[in-house]
Design an enzyme around this catalytic site. Structure first.
Site, PDB file in Angstrom:
ATOM      1  N   ASP A 242       1.014  -1.241  -0.101  1.00 45.86           N
ATOM      2  CA  ASP A 242       0.510  -0.229  -0.367  1.00 45.86           C
ATOM      3  C   ASP A 242       0.910   1.461  -0.216  1.00 45.86           C
ATOM      4  O   ASP A 242       0.457   2.360  -0.585  1.00 45.86           O
ATOM      5  CB  ASP A 242      -1.093   0.149   1.635  1.00 45.86           C
ATOM      6  CG  ASP A 242      -1.478  -1.090   1.116  1.00 45.86           C
ATOM      7  OD1 ASP A 242      -1.995  -2.720   0.479  1.00 45.86           O
ATOM      8  OD2 ASP A 242      -3.010  -1.480   1.813  1.00 45.86           O
TER       9      ASP A 242
ATOM     10  N   GLU B 216       0.053  -9.498  12.003  1.00 47.49           N
ATOM     11  CA  GLU B 216      -0.283  -9.860   9.937  1.00 47.49           C
ATOM     12  C   GLU B 216       0.940  -8.871   9.428  1.00 47.49           C
ATOM     13  O   GLU B 216       1.970  -8.808   8.463  1.00 47.49           O
ATOM     14  CB  GLU B 216      -1.313  -7.945  10.434  1.00 47.49           C
ATOM     15  CG  GLU B 216      -0.875  -7.804   9.088  1.00 47.49           C
ATOM     16  CD  GLU B 216      -1.663  -6.217   8.696  1.00 47.49           C
ATOM     17  OE1 GLU B 216      -2.191  -5.403   9.377  1.00 47.49           O
ATOM     18  OE2 GLU B 216      -2.472  -5.568   7.567  1.00 47.49           O
TER      19      GLU B 216
HETATM   20  C1  6A9 Z   1      -9.613  -1.203   4.859  1.00 47.53           C
HETATM   21  C2  6A9 Z   1      -8.921   0.527   6.945  1.00 47.53           C
HETATM   22  C3  6A9 Z   1      -9.368   0.920  10.461  1.00 47.53           C
HETATM   23  C4  6A9 Z   1      -3.106  -4.950   3.770  1.00 47.53           C
HETATM   24  O1  6A9 Z   1      -4.658  -8.288   4.013  1.00 47.53           O
HETATM   25  C5  6A9 Z   1      -5.473  -7.436   3.405  1.00 47.53           C
HETATM   26  C6  6A9 Z   1      -4.903  -6.231   2.844  1.00 47.53           C
HETATM   27  C7  6A9 Z   1      -3.166  -7.053   1.598  1.00 47.53           C
HETATM   28  O2  6A9 Z   1      -3.533  -7.520   0.485  1.00 47.53           O
HETATM   29  C8  6A9 Z   1      -2.717  -5.290   1.897  1.00 47.53           C
HETATM   30  O3  6A9 Z   1      -1.564  -6.141   0.955  1.00 47.53           O
HETATM   31  N1  6A9 Z   1      -4.053  -5.860   4.194  1.00 47.53           N
HETATM   32  C9  6A9 Z   1      -2.290  -4.701   2.888  1.00 47.53           C
HETATM   33  O4  6A9 Z   1      -1.328  -3.625   2.664  1.00 47.53           O
HETATM   34  C10 6A9 Z   1      -5.420  -5.683   4.458  1.00 47.53           C
HETATM   35  C11 6A9 Z   1      -6.194  -4.412   4.101  1.00 47.53           C
HETATM   36  C12 6A9 Z   1      -7.372  -3.838   5.067  1.00 47.53           C
HETATM   37  C13 6A9 Z   1      -8.259  -2.786   4.284  1.00 47.53           C
HETATM   38  C14 6A9 Z   1      -9.377  -2.542   4.561  1.00 47.53           C
HETATM   39  C15 6A9 Z   1      -9.803  -0.526   5.913  1.00 47.53           C
HETATM   40  C16 6A9 Z   1      -9.271   1.433   7.817  1.00 47.53           C
HETATM   41  O5  6A9 Z   1      -9.183   0.303   8.883  1.00 47.53           O
END
Ligand code: 6A9
Length: 780
Positions: A538, A734
Site C-alpha cells: 500500500d 499481520e
Molecule cells: C481498509 C482501513 C481502520 C493490507 O490482507 C489484506 C490487505 C493486503 O492485501 C494488503 O497487501 N491488507 C495490505 O497492504 C489489509 C487491507 C485492509 C483494508 C481495509 C480499512 C481502515 O481500517
C-alpha cells in the site's frame, strides 16, 4: 409428540414449496457435498451456513449472565480481550476443533464441528459446544448461550421451529429435558431438521421473530432488542414460549451454571442415518488422529523445529488458515467512471478525483458469491485477491480440489473485460466491517495475480512433474475432467492477462531506451499520492507525485509471472501458436526488467520514469527491488544475483534477525507516516524470498553456497519470529516489528502468516552445509 406439534408439522409441509424430485445440477458443480456445509461465516466466533445463496445461516453467541449483553460475544473482535483463540485442528471437508479462551467472561469455550457427507445434498453435520469456567471464575458462574437460525429468502427457504418437546427424550432419563427442533426446506438443500437437545437443569428460552431481510444478519442486535422487549424478557432471560413459530429468525437461549455441553445435530432427510451425539464423539476422535497424521505426512516440520510445541504451533497455524474459509454472497459497490489517464497529469487531479468520488454514487452490482479464505477473521473477514494466492500455496499441498474450487470461485467474479475486484466487499454484513471510503471498487484497479501460482502447480501435478501427496483428487483421478478444467481456467486466465496488459500498460516511449522490448512496461493504475493500493504494498515509497510516465518494476514482474504460467498451460495443452506468443512476451519482460529497471548507479532494481529523453530511477532499498528475484527472474547464473544477495544480507539495510524488512532504515521514508510497508517485516514476502533461496541453494551455480547460508539463517529467523510471538501472545500477527520482531497491527492474522508451516517443512540443508565446510577444510 403432542397434538399441536403434529398439526403444525402437517401444516408446515403443506405450506412449504413443492420439493423438487431431483436436485438441480448446480449442486454437482458446487464440488461435492463435502464442501456444502461449514463454519463458513469466519467473521463470527462460530457461524455455520451452507455454500448456497439465499438459504439459512446460523450462529453462536454467549455472555456472562450477570454482566448482561455488554459481554455478549458474536463477531470476532480484536478488543473482546480473547486469549489466543482459533482452530486447533481443522479440515474443510471433515470439520475440527476450535478453542476460545474468553478471559473477560471467565469461560473457555470449545466448538467441535463434524461433517458427514454422503453425496449431493445428503450431508449431515453436528456441532458440540462446551463451556468450562476458567480458574478465576470460582463456583457459580452463569453463562448465557444463544444459538440462532435465520432464513435468508422466505420465498425459497422455509425454516420453522417445529417443537420444543418436554420430558425424557434421550435413551437415558437424565440426558435432556427439552429438545428444540427446526425444520428446513430448500430447493437445493432439500428437507432437513436441526435438533438441539437442551441439557437438564438449565434454563432455556426460545423466541422466533419476523424481520426484514436487510437487517436479518444483525443477529446480535436483534437478540438484544428482544431482551429489551418486555413481552419477551424476564430478568435478562427470554420468556419460554412453546408455541410453534414461523418467524425468519429463531433464537434459542440457554443459561448454564458452571460447566456445560450441548450438541446441535443437523440431519438431511436424504441421508441414510440421522446425526447423533455419538457420531460427533466418534468422528471427532478419528478426525483428530487422521488430521495430525496427514499433517505430518505433508508438512512435517524439519530441523530445527522438531519440538512438540513447534508441531502444535504448525497445526494451529494451518488449522486457522483452513478455518478461515468463508462463503460470501451479496452485492458489490463499483465506481463505473474509469479514472481518465490523461487527467492524472494535472496537478489538481487527486483533489478533483476525491471530490468527484464524494459526489459520485457508486453502482451496485451483483449479487456475487465467493468461497475464499480470509486474511483475518476479526479485522478483514472477506476476500482479498492477492492474499488468496498466498493462502492457496499450502492448501494446494493439502487438498488440490479445494484449492481449485476456491480458484474457480474467484475467477467467477471476473467481469467481461477481465477485471477482478481486489477486495471483495459483498453484501451488508461484510460491508459493516469496512469504512465507507474502502467499500467501493474501481474497474481500473488491479492486484498481483498470485492465483496464477495455483494453476502453475496444477499443471506440474497433472503432467507428473510434481509429486502429489495431498487429499484424493477428483481432477487427478479423472484425467479428462482434469484437462477440461484446465482448459476452462486457461481461457479465464487469458482474459485476465489481456485485461492486465491493456489497462496497466505504461504509455511510455520505451523505444528511446536501447534494446528495450516495445510495449513491456507497466504501471499500477489508481495511484494516489503516497499510496499504491493496487500493488498490495500500500504505502511503499514510489515516485511522487504519481505520474503517467512512471514504470513499476513489480507490475512488470507480475505480468511475467502470468506469461510464464500461460506458456506452461499452452505447452501442456499443445497450443503451439499461443505458446510462442506467451514466450515472446516473456522474453520481452525478462529483457525489460534489466534494460528498464536495473539501476547501474544504485546497483539494484527500481521503479523508473522515462520522460523527456531522461531515464530516472526511484530507488529506496526495499521489497520492490527484490521483485525480480522473488518472482523467479534471477537464476543461478544471473549477473545480478550477487548484488541481490548483498541487498538481502545487509544488516544496515533489509536484513534483521527477525526477517527481511520492507524498507531499509537508510531510506528517508523508513518508518514514516502510516508505516505499513515502510519497514515492518511481512511474512508473505519473506516466504517468497526463502523459497527462491532454497531453489538456488539446491541448483548448481556459482553462488549456491551463499544462497544456502542465507537461506538457512533467514528460514530460522522468520519461523522463530512468528513462533516466539505466538508462544507469548497466542496469536499470529499481520506484520512484525523490524527492530524487536514483535508482532503488530492486526492480531489473529491467520492468512499468509500461515506460510510459516511451509517454511518449517522445508529442509534445513544443515548437513549439506557441514559437508561443504568439511570439504573446504580438507582442501586447505
Ligand atoms: C481498509 C482501513 C481502520 C493490507 O490482507 C489484506 C490487505 C493486503 O492485501 C494488503 O497487501 N491488507 C495490505 O497492504 C489489509 C487491507 C485492509 C483494508 C481495509 C480499512 C481502515 O481500517
Amino acid at each position: 409428540m403432542r397434538l399441536p406439534t403434529l398439526l403444525f408439522r402437517a401444516l408446515a409441509t403443506l405450506l412449504a414449496p413443492r420439493p423438487s424430485d431431483a436436485l438441480p445440477d448446480a449442486i454437482d458443480s458446487r464440488n461435492v457435498s463435502s464442501l456444502l456445509w461449514g463454519p463458513y461465516r469466519p467473521n463470527l466466533y462460530l457461524g455455520i451456513r451452507p455454500r448456497v445463496p439465499e438459504s439459512v445461516f446460523m450462529g453462536l453467541m454467549w455472555a456472562n449472565f450477570d454482566e448482561g449483553h455488554k459481554s455478549l460475544r458474536h463477531t470476532c473482535e480484536q478488543n473482546d480481550g480473547m486469549g489466543g483463540y482459533g482452530w486447533t485442528a481443522y479440515d474443510a471437508r471433515k470439520g475440527g476443533t476450535q478453542l476460545i479462551p474468553d478471559v473477560g467472561n471467565k469461560i473457555n469455550i470449545t466448538t467441535e464441528f463434524v461433517k458427514i457427507s454422503e453425496g449431493q445434498s445428503r450431508g449431515n453435520w453436528g456441532l458440540r459446544v462446551k463451556g468450562v469456567p476458567r480458574e478465576e471464575a470460582g463456583h457459580g458462574l452463569k453463562t448465557s448461550v444463544v444459538f440462532y437460525v435465520s432464513m435468508e429468502a422466505t420465498e425459497k427457504c422455509q425454516v420453522c421451529r417445529l417443537e420444543a418437546a418436554e420430558g425424557k427424550i434421550g435413551p437415558r432419563d437424565d440426558e435432556a429435558v427439552r429438545k428444540v427442533v427446526f425444520w428446513i426446506k430448500h430447493p437445493i438443500l432439500g428437507i432437513s431438521e436441526i435438533h438441539l437437545p437442551i441439557p437438564k437443569h438449565d434454563i432455556s428460552a426460545i423466541a422466533s421473530i419476523n424481520t426484514t431481510e436487510d437487517v436479518l444478519w444483525k443477529s446480535k442486535s436483534l437478540f438484544v432488542d428482544l431482551l429489551k422487549n418486555e413481552a419477551h424478557s424476564k430478568r435478562g432471560s427470554l420468556v419460554l414460549s412453546d408455541e410453534p413459530a414461523m418467524g425468519n429468525a429463531h433464537f434459542v437461549q440457554m443459561v448454564f451454571h458452571d460447566r456445560f455441553e450441548f450438541d446441535i445435530l443437523y440431519s438431511s432427510q436424504a441421508a441414510t442415518l440421522e446425526m447423533t451425539s455419538l457420531d460427533i464423539t466418534t468422528e471427532m476422535e478419528t478426525n483428530r488422529e487422521s488430521f495430525a497424521e496427514r499433517f505430518s505426512s505433508i508438512f512435517a516440520p524439519q530441523w530445527p523445529f522438531l519440538t512438540e510445541s513447534h508441531l502444535t504451533f504448525a497445526l494451529n497455524m494451518f488449522s486457522n488458515l483452513l478455518g478461515g474459509l468463508g462463503y460470501f454472497h451479496g452485492d458489490m459497490k463499483v465506481f463505473e467512471s474509469h479514472a481518465a489517464d490523461y487527467e492524472e497529469k494535472e496537478p489538481e487531479f487527486w483533489e478533483k478525483l476525491a471530490e468527484a468520488r464524494r459526489r459520485e454514487k457508486p453502482q451496485t452490482k451483483g449479487p456475487f458469491e465467493l468461497l475464499t479464505h480470509v486474511p483475518s477473521r476479526a479485522n478483514f473477514p472477506r476476500g482479498f485477491l492477492w492474499d488468496e494466492g498466498f493462502h492457496l500455496l499450502p492448501v494446494v499441498d493439502w487438498d488440490l480440489d479445494l484449492a481449485l474450487e476456491v480458484l474457480q470461485s474467484w475467477l467467477g467474479l471476473m467481469d467481461r473485460d477481465g477485471w477482478i475486484a481486489r477486495e471483495q466487499v459483498l453484501g451488508p454484513e461484510t460491508r459493516s466491517k469496512v469504512p465507507p471510503d474502502f467499500q467501493t471498487q474501481s474497474p481500473e484497479v488491479a492486484n498481483p495475480p498470485t492465483l496464477f501460482w495455483v494453476v502453475s502447480r496444477y499443471v506440474n501435478i497433472l503432467s507428473g512433474a510434481e509429486q502429489y501427496a495431498g487429499h484424493e483428487s477428483h481432477h487427478l483421478n479423472d484425467r479428462e475432467s482434469g484437462t477440461d478444467l484446465l482448459m476452462r481456467l486457461y481461457s479465464l486466465l487469458k482474459r485476465h492477462y489481456e485485461w492486465f496488459r491493456r489497462t496497466q500498460r505504461a504509455d511510455v516511449e520505451a523505444h528511446s531506451i536501447p534494446n528495450a522490448a516495445l510495449g513491456e512496461g507497466y504501471r499500477w493504475r489508481g495511484r494516489t499520492p503516497g499510496y499504491s493500493l493496487a500493488s498490495g504494498l500500500d504505502d511503499y515509497p514510489r515516485a511522487e507525485p504519481p505520474d503517467v510516465t512512471e514504470l513499476h518494476v513489480d507490475a512488470l514482474c507480475w505480468v511475467g509471472v502470468m506469461a510464464r504460467t500461460l506458456a506452461q498451460v499452452a505447452e501442456y495443452l499443445q497450443n503451439d501458436q499461443e505458446l510462442s506468443t506467451f514466450r515472446r512476451h516473456y522474453d520481452g519482460i525478462q529483457r525489460n526488467i534489466e534494460v528498464l529497471h536495473w539501476s547501474d548507479g544504485g546497483g539494484l532494481y527500481c521503479d523508473t520514469r522515462i520522460h523527456d529523453g531522461l531515464h530516472t530511477f526511484t530507488c529506496p532499498k526495499g521489497y520492490i527491488s527484490l521483485f525480480p528475484f522473488i518472482t523467479g527472474f534471477i537464476g543461478p547464473e544471473h549477473p545480478r544475483l550477487n548484488a541481490t544477495l548483498d541487498l538481502i544480507r545487509d544488516p544496515e539495510g533489509l536484513w534483521t534477525s527477525s526477517g527481511i524488512r520492507s524498507l531499509s532504515p537508510e531510506s528517508t521514508r523508513y518508518g514514516e507516516g502510516d508505516n505499513y510497508w515502510r519497514g515492518p517485516i511481512w511474512i508473505n514476502i519473506n516466504y517468497l524470498i526463502i523459497e527462491q533461496l532454497l531453489h538456488l541453494a539446491t541448483t548448481p551455480g556459482p553462488l549456491r553456497h551463499r544462497c544456502r547460508d542465507i537461506y538457512k539463517e533467514l528460514r530460522r529467523n522468520v519461523v522463530e519470529t512468528v513462533y516466539n510471538d505466538w508462544e507469548k501472545t497466542g496469536f499470529a500477527w499481520e506484520q512484525y516489528h523490524p527492530e524487536t520482531g514483535v508482532g503488530q497491527r492486526t492480531q489473529h492474522f491467520t492468512g499468509w502468516t500461515a506460510l510459516v508451516i511451509k517454511l518449517m517443512s522445508f529442509p534445513d540443508l544443515e548437513e549439506e552445509g557441514v559437508r561443504h565446510k568439511l570439504g573446504a577444510l580438507v582442501k586447505e
